[in-house]
Design a protein around this motif. Sequence first.
Motif, PDB file in Angstrom:
ATOM      1  N   UNK A 167      19.699  41.135  10.033  1.00 17.84           N
ATOM      2  CA  UNK A 167      20.038  41.506   8.662  1.00 17.84           C
ATOM      3  C   UNK A 167      19.473  42.840   8.241  1.00 17.84           C
ATOM      4  N   UNK A 168      18.332  43.247   8.814  1.00 20.83           N
ATOM      5  CA  UNK A 168      17.729  44.515   8.420  1.00 20.83           C
ATOM      6  C   UNK A 168      18.438  45.715   9.030  1.00 20.83           C
ATOM      7  N   UNK A 169      19.375  45.487   9.959  1.00 18.40           N
ATOM      8  CA  UNK A 169      20.122  46.592  10.560  1.00 18.40           C
ATOM      9  C   UNK A 169      21.627  46.446  10.365  1.00 18.40           C
ATOM     10  N   UNK A 170      22.020  45.501   9.531  1.00 15.85           N
ATOM     11  CA  UNK A 170      23.448  45.237   9.332  1.00 15.85           C
ATOM     12  C   UNK A 170      24.052  46.185   8.304  1.00 15.85           C
ATOM     13  N   UNK A 171      25.339  46.458   8.467  1.00 13.29           N
ATOM     14  CA  UNK A 171      26.102  47.233   7.491  1.00 13.29           C
ATOM     15  C   UNK A 171      26.823  46.324   6.502  1.00 13.29           C
ATOM     16  N   UNK A 188      30.052  41.522   2.018  1.00 15.05           N
ATOM     17  CA  UNK A 188      29.262  42.315   1.080  1.00 15.05           C
ATOM     18  C   UNK A 188      28.588  43.464   1.827  1.00 15.05           C
ATOM     19  N   UNK A 189      28.807  44.729   1.390  1.00 13.92           N
ATOM     20  CA  UNK A 189      28.112  45.846   2.034  1.00 13.92           C
ATOM     21  C   UNK A 189      26.605  45.745   1.830  1.00 13.92           C
ATOM     22  N   UNK A 190      25.845  46.109   2.840  1.00 16.67           N
ATOM     23  CA  UNK A 190      24.390  46.027   2.752  1.00 16.67           C
ATOM     24  C   UNK A 190      23.825  47.003   1.733  1.00 16.67           C
ATOM     25  N   UNK A 191      24.562  48.080   1.458  1.00 16.57           N
ATOM     26  CA  UNK A 191      24.064  49.074   0.506  1.00 16.57           C
ATOM     27  C   UNK A 191      24.656  48.908  -0.887  1.00 16.57           C
ATOM     28  N   UNK A 192      25.289  47.768  -1.164  1.00 20.05           N
ATOM     29  CA  UNK A 192      25.865  47.533  -2.483  1.00 20.05           C
ATOM     30  C   UNK A 192      24.751  47.429  -3.526  1.00 20.05           C
ATOM     31  N   UNK A 193      24.953  47.945  -4.737  1.00 17.59           N
ATOM     32  CA  UNK A 193      23.940  47.810  -5.791  1.00 17.59           C
ATOM     33  C   UNK A 193      23.608  46.343  -6.047  1.00 17.59           C
ATOM     34  N   UNK A 194      22.319  46.048  -6.102  1.00 20.61           N
ATOM     35  CA  UNK A 194      21.881  44.680  -6.332  1.00 20.61           C
ATOM     36  C   UNK A 194      21.516  43.927  -5.070  1.00 20.61           C
ATOM     37  N   UNK A 195      21.771  44.515  -3.898  1.00 22.23           N
ATOM     38  CA  UNK A 195      21.407  43.887  -2.625  1.00 22.23           C
ATOM     39  C   UNK A 195      20.036  44.409  -2.185  1.00 22.23           C
ATOM     40  N   UNK A 196      19.116  43.491  -1.937  1.00 25.22           N
ATOM     41  CA  UNK A 196      17.787  43.851  -1.441  1.00 25.22           C
ATOM     42  C   UNK A 196      17.560  43.179  -0.096  1.00 25.22           C
ATOM     43  N   UNK A 199      12.993  42.686   5.712  1.00 26.50           N
ATOM     44  CA  UNK A 199      12.789  42.176   7.072  1.00 26.50           C
ATOM     45  C   UNK A 199      11.761  41.050   7.088  1.00 26.50           C
ATOM     46  N   UNK A 200      11.986  40.042   7.905  1.00 25.86           N
ATOM     47  CA  UNK A 200      11.062  38.915   8.017  1.00 25.86           C
ATOM     48  C   UNK A 200      10.611  38.756   9.463  1.00 25.86           C
ATOM     49  N   UNK A 201       9.415  38.238   9.635  1.00 21.04           N
ATOM     50  CA  UNK A 201       8.807  38.085  10.963  1.00 21.04           C
ATOM     51  C   UNK A 201       9.460  36.940  11.709  1.00 21.04           C
ATOM     52  N   UNK A 202       9.643  37.125  13.012  1.00 21.99           N
ATOM     53  CA  UNK A 202      10.065  36.029  13.879  1.00 21.99           C
ATOM     54  C   UNK A 202       9.176  36.016  15.114  1.00 21.99           C
ATOM     55  N   UNK A 203       9.236  34.907  15.825  1.00 19.97           N
ATOM     56  CA  UNK A 203       8.443  34.758  17.051  1.00 19.97           C
ATOM     57  C   UNK A 203       8.878  35.754  18.116  1.00 19.97           C
ATOM     58  N   UNK A 209      15.072  38.916  11.965  1.00 26.77           N
ATOM     59  CA  UNK A 209      15.807  38.323  10.854  1.00 26.77           C
ATOM     60  C   UNK A 209      15.426  39.042   9.562  1.00 26.77           C
ATOM     61  N   UNK A 210      16.122  38.690   8.482  1.00 30.73           N
ATOM     62  CA  UNK A 210      15.835  39.310   7.196  1.00 30.73           C
ATOM     63  C   UNK A 210      16.142  38.334   6.069  1.00 30.73           C
ATOM     64  N   UNK A 211      15.529  38.579   4.928  1.00 31.67           N
ATOM     65  CA  UNK A 211      15.827  37.879   3.678  1.00 31.67           C
ATOM     66  C   UNK A 211      16.702  38.807   2.851  1.00 31.67           C
ATOM     67  N   UNK A 212      17.788  38.273   2.318  1.00 29.50           N
ATOM     68  CA  UNK A 212      18.724  39.077   1.538  1.00 29.50           C
ATOM     69  C   UNK A 212      18.789  38.501   0.127  1.00 29.50           C
ATOM     70  N   UNK A 213      18.425  39.313  -0.865  1.00 23.18           N
ATOM     71  CA  UNK A 213      18.497  38.905  -2.265  1.00 23.18           C
ATOM     72  C   UNK A 213      19.692  39.583  -2.929  1.00 23.18           C
TER      73      UNK A 213
END
Length: 382
Positions: A167-171, A188-196, A199-203, A209-213
């Motif tokens: 998610x942290x490298x997705x378009x 939904x574009x990753x750079x759309x206004x309101x998208x945060x 990046x989240x840690x994985x083993x 992975x990532x958290x998307x708000x």
Amino acid sequence: MTLDLTADQRLFQQTAREFLAETVPVATVRALGAAGTGFDRRWWSAATELGWTAMLVADEHGGGSVSGRPFTELALIAGELGRACAPGPFVTTNAALAGLASAAAGFGDTIAGVAAGEQVVAWAVYEPGRGMEAMYAPSGDSQPQVRATPDGVGYRLTGTKDRVESGDQADLFLVTASSPDCAIQLLVPADAPGVTVSPTWTLDLVRRTARIDFDGVAVPAGAVTHTGPAATAAVRAQLHTAAVLTAAEIVGATEVALEATLGWLNDRFTFGRPLASYQALKHRMADSKTWLEACRATATAAAAACDDDPDTADEAVSVAKSYVGAKAPVIGQDCVQLHGGIGVTWEHDLHLYLRRIGLGRALYGTPEEHRRRITDLLVAAA
């Protein structure tokens, strides 16, 4: 289920193995992990030229399968990625494409761009504190907590997705949400206004992975890919794809861990004898080999079931993901123990494979979740 590969499939697999060995050896994987980089976009573009994202895409969008059995071929690539502990959005991209393949007209350019490696799309389905229950039945009590509220020209998207692979490298994000009437999927574009994107840690060092708000993100009506029963069917196809490919990837990683352990036991001598000559260790290796072959068989059968009839593949997919997710970590941990002290060192490569196995066990349904799914299927069929 055909156990032997065709000549084209063997060539396809061998080409992938050679490409990975040349471009992302273990030293490169370690460097990417140390740098906090999931994957290199130029590398991923080169990988897509080998057809890794084409199997579920229609011919008119630049897709196509080598032998007409796309899931079997994708599983072969997933196994090679596991063997190499390689980076890349292979699973999440193909899961998203499995849904986009059934989308209404108007997404051809997006599908072609993703298949060509020009864009990266991530499948956003998990939500905080929830498992895979919303994947098989995104309605009723299991409906997504992310809301898509109509605003007259489209929708306003509000809520949070997590465990979004790459998610942290997705378009683009293919988001499963709830509208007032039914389940819905939107691009939904990753750079759309309101998208945060956080990046989240994985083993795993490189499978990130990532958290998307989403905070009132405006999504036009033309970005809706599925609604209602079509959205439910799309999510099911996406989960099948992600679960089958992750199971195959785990099998590949476990295979290398077991091969390395067998080599170690043959090379390491104690009291004038190789470790592999001791009966107790022979028994442990025999058990691990038996479990590995069963893992391979169930993963292969799940891919074959998706090729033969995706509508009836639920049980085979859950059997594979639950069995592989349960047995592969046991094999991996035993490999660490049989290596002795060296097996728990950072410098040894074994932990890279154990990390890949551990993350794969958790993603797209744990063994426990898939066993509950099998129970539900058996109850429904009774």
